[in-house]
Design a protein around this motif. Structure first.
Motif, short mmCIF file in Angstrom:
data_model
loop_
_atom_site.label_atom_id
_atom_site.label_comp_id
_atom_site.label_asym_id
_atom_site.label_seq_id
_atom_site.Cartn_x
_atom_site.Cartn_y
_atom_site.Cartn_z
N ASP A 6 -3.02 -17.76 -16.02
CA ASP A 6 -1.77 -17.09 -15.69
C ASP A 6 -1.63 -16.76 -14.54
O ASP A 6 -2.60 -16.01 -14.07
CB ASP A 6 -2.09 -15.90 -16.89
CG ASP A 6 -0.72 -15.24 -17.06
OD1 ASP A 6 0.11 -15.04 -15.91
OD2 ASP A 6 -0.41 -14.52 -17.95
N GLN A 7 -0.65 -17.21 -13.98
CA GLN A 7 -0.29 -16.72 -12.51
C GLN A 7 -0.12 -15.39 -12.21
O GLN A 7 0.69 -14.76 -13.31
CB GLN A 7 1.00 -17.65 -11.86
CG GLN A 7 0.59 -19.10 -11.67
CD GLN A 7 -0.26 -19.31 -10.80
OE1 GLN A 7 -0.31 -18.77 -9.83
NE2 GLN A 7 -1.02 -20.62 -10.86
N HIS A 8 -0.56 -14.62 -11.22
CA HIS A 8 -0.06 -13.36 -11.13
C HIS A 8 -0.13 -12.63 -9.74
O HIS A 8 -0.55 -13.53 -8.88
CB HIS A 8 -0.88 -12.52 -12.21
CG HIS A 8 -2.67 -12.41 -11.48
ND1 HIS A 8 -3.46 -13.11 -12.19
CD2 HIS A 8 -3.05 -11.75 -10.59
CE1 HIS A 8 -4.51 -13.11 -11.57
NE2 HIS A 8 -4.57 -12.12 -10.66
N VAL A 183 -2.39 -5.66 -10.89
CA VAL A 183 -1.82 -7.27 -10.95
C VAL A 183 -0.47 -7.31 -11.95
O VAL A 183 -0.21 -6.39 -13.05
CB VAL A 183 -2.80 -8.42 -11.46
CG1 VAL A 183 -4.05 -8.41 -10.61
CG2 VAL A 183 -3.33 -8.02 -12.88
N VAL A 184 0.23 -8.14 -11.68
CA VAL A 184 1.56 -8.57 -12.76
C VAL A 184 1.54 -9.89 -13.10
O VAL A 184 1.55 -10.73 -12.18
CB VAL A 184 2.85 -8.03 -11.85
CG1 VAL A 184 4.28 -8.55 -12.85
CG2 VAL A 184 3.10 -6.78 -11.05
N GLY A 188 5.01 -10.77 -16.97
CA GLY A 188 5.81 -9.58 -16.53
C GLY A 188 4.95 -8.46 -16.91
O GLY A 188 5.27 -7.21 -16.61
N ILE A 189 3.88 -8.53 -17.79
CA ILE A 189 3.00 -7.36 -18.09
C ILE A 189 2.23 -7.02 -16.81
O ILE A 189 1.68 -8.00 -16.03
CB ILE A 189 2.06 -7.86 -19.27
CG1 ILE A 189 3.01 -7.91 -20.47
CG2 ILE A 189 0.89 -6.87 -19.19
CD1 ILE A 189 2.37 -8.63 -21.69
N THR A 190 2.13 -5.71 -16.48
CA THR A 190 1.42 -5.17 -15.60
C THR A 190 -0.06 -4.40 -16.11
O THR A 190 0.00 -3.94 -17.22
CB THR A 190 1.96 -4.05 -14.87
OG1 THR A 190 3.40 -4.62 -14.34
CG2 THR A 190 1.33 -3.43 -13.81
N VAL A 191 -1.08 -4.83 -15.34
CA VAL A 191 -2.28 -4.14 -15.69
C VAL A 191 -2.69 -3.63 -14.37
O VAL A 191 -2.77 -4.21 -13.33
CB VAL A 191 -3.24 -5.28 -15.96
CG1 VAL A 191 -4.62 -4.75 -16.35
CG2 VAL A 191 -2.88 -6.08 -17.18
N GLY A 192 -3.22 -2.43 -14.55
CA GLY A 192 -3.63 -1.65 -13.34
C GLY A 192 -4.98 -0.91 -13.82
O GLY A 192 -5.21 -0.64 -14.89
#
Length: 360
Positions: A6-8, A183-184, A188-192
Motif C-alpha cells: 500500500d503506497q502512502h 501516514v496517509v 485515504g485512511i490516515t494512521v497517526g
C-alpha cells in the motif's frame, strides 16, 4: 515507501492530529525543580472506538479494563498519558471533570448531564528527575492539558520533545520526550501515532550512533565514527555520575480515521508494539510498562475489495508511525542537567540537527 503493497505518504503535520477530529494538549507541572507533565489526546464529539495492549512488566494504568472488547464501554472521549508514576494517574480526574461539565461520557441516567466519562490513562516513571520527588501531575495538570487540546485548531501540529508527559522522560540515559508521526494510505485512511519515549532500553545503535528507529525510514545519516566515539563516552559518563535509573515506560496512542470494530482496534494496539521494538532495545522489560492505546474515529471504511485483509495496511502503518515517533521524540528532546540527574540530548551528543521544527 510501501506498507504491505500500500503506497502512502506522511500527513500534512506528520503527526497524530492528521487524523481528523483528534487533538493533543500538553501541560507541565510548575516549579523550578519539577520535571513532569501530562499529555491528553482528545477524541471528537461522540468519542472513538478504543483499545489497549499492555506489554511491559511494570505498567501503571487506569480504566484499561473498560477497553476490553468483552466489556460494555463502546467509545471513549480522551486518553491521558502522564508522568508522575502511579501518582500522576490523578491527572485523569481533571480530564474526567472537564468532560462531565460538557456532558461527554457514558450516559447513566435520564438526564443528558448524567454521564460517567471513561478516561483511560497510563503513566511513565519520572519521579525526582527535576530534583523534587513530590513534583508530579495532579487533576489540575490534567485539566490544563485537556483545555490545551480543546483550544487548539483542528490539525494543529503537535508539540514534541521535552513537553507534557515527556518533560522528564529518559531513554537509556538520553533525554526522551514526546514524538509523533503519521501516514496517509492510498485508500485515504490516515494512521497517526503519538508516543512518550521513556524506556530502560536504548534508542541508539551502539555500533554506529544511529537511532534504531531510523533504520528502514529512508536514507540513514551515520554519524562520523569519531563523533560517535566521543558521544558514547559522554553518555557513559553521564550514566556513571548517577541520578535515578532510566526507568520506565514507552507509551503510545495510535489514531486512525478507519472504521474499526473493537476487536480490530485491539489488534491494532498489539501490532503497534512492533514499532516500539524497532526503535528501543530491549523492550517490554519487567521495569517497563509499555502500553499502546488505539483510537478509531470511524470516518473511513476499510477497502471492501481486500476483505478482512484490508486491516493489514493499517496494522503495518501503526508500527511504522510508532517507530518514527520514538525517533522524533529522542531527536527533539532538550538536555537536562540538575539536582535530579544529568540527561544529555541525542542531537547534542551526536551533533545532528533536528528533523523538524519543534512546535512550542
Amino acid at each position: 515507501m510501501t506498507t504491505h503493497g500500500d503506497q502512502h505518504r506522511s500527513g500534512s503535520a506528520d503527526g497524530l492530529t492528521d487524523v481528523p477530529g483528534l487533538r493533543v494538549g500538553h501541560a507541565r507541572v510548575p516549579g523550578e525543580r519539577a520535571l513532569s507533565g501530562t499529555t491528553v489526546v482528545l477524541a471528537p464529539e461522540g468519542g472513538a472506538v478504543a483499545a489497549v495492549d499492555v506489554r511491559g512488566g511494570g505498567p501503571g494504568t487506569r480504566e484499561t479494563d473498560a477497553l476490553d472488547p468483552r466489556n460494555v464501554v463502546q467509545r471513549i472521549d480522551a486518553v491521558v498519558l502522564t508522568g508522575g508514576s502511579a501518582y500522576g494517574l490523578e491527572s485523569a480526574a481533571g480530564v474526567m471533570a472537564w468532560l462531565e461539565e460538557r456532558g461527554r461520557g457514558v450516559r447513566v441516567g435520564p438526564d443528558p448531564s448524567q454521564v460517567v466519562p471513561v478516561v483511560p490513562a497510563a503513566c511513565v516513571f519520572d519521579l525526582g528527575r527535576g530534583g523534587d520527588w513530590r513534583a508530579r501531575p495532579d487533576a489540575a495538570t490534567g485539566r490544563a492539558a485537556v483545555e490545551a487540546a480543546a483550544a487548539g485548531p483542528p490539525g494543529a501540529p503537535v508539540a514534541t520533545g521535552s513537553v507534557g508527559a515527556g518533560a522528564g522522560a529518559v531513554v537509556g540515559g538520553l533525554k526522551g520526550g514526546v514524538g509523533t508521526a503519521s501516514v496517509v494510505l492510498s485508500s485515504g485512511i490516515t494512521v497517526g501515532a503519538l508516543v512518550v519515549a521513556n524506556a530502560v532500553g536504548s534508542a541508539v545503535d551502539p555500533s554506529t550512533g544511529v537511532l534504531w528507529g531510523a533504520y528502514g525510514d529512508g536514507p540513514v545519516t551515520v554519524p562520523d565514527p569519531a563523533v560517535h566515539a566521543v558521544a558514547a563516552r559522554r553518555l557513559a559518563d553521564a550514566l556513571e555520575r548517577g541520578g535515578p535509573p532510566p526507568l520506565n515506560t514507552t507509551l503510545a496512542v495510535v489514531g486512525t480515521d478507519a472504521a474499526l470494530t473493537r476487536a480490530q482496534a485491539h489488534k491494532l494496539a498489539g501490532t503497534a508494539h512492533d514499532g516500539i521494538a524497532r526503535a528501543v532495545r530491549p523492550v517490554h522489560l519487567l521495569n517497563d510498562g509499555d502500553t499502546v492505546f488505539t483510537l478509531a474515529t470511524g470516518a473511513r471504511p476499510l477497502p471492501k475489495a481486500s476483505g478482512p485483509l484490508a486491516l493489514n495496511a493499517v496494522l503495518a502503518a501503526a508500527a511504522e508511525t510508532v517507530a518514527r515517533a520514538i525517533t522524533r521524540a529522542v531527536r527533539d528532546a532538550e538536555p537536562v542537567s540538575g539536582p535530579g540527574g544529568d540527561f544529555p540530548a541525542y542531537r547534542e551528543l551526536w551533533r545532528l540537527p533536528r528533523t523538524r521544527t519543534r512546535e512550542t
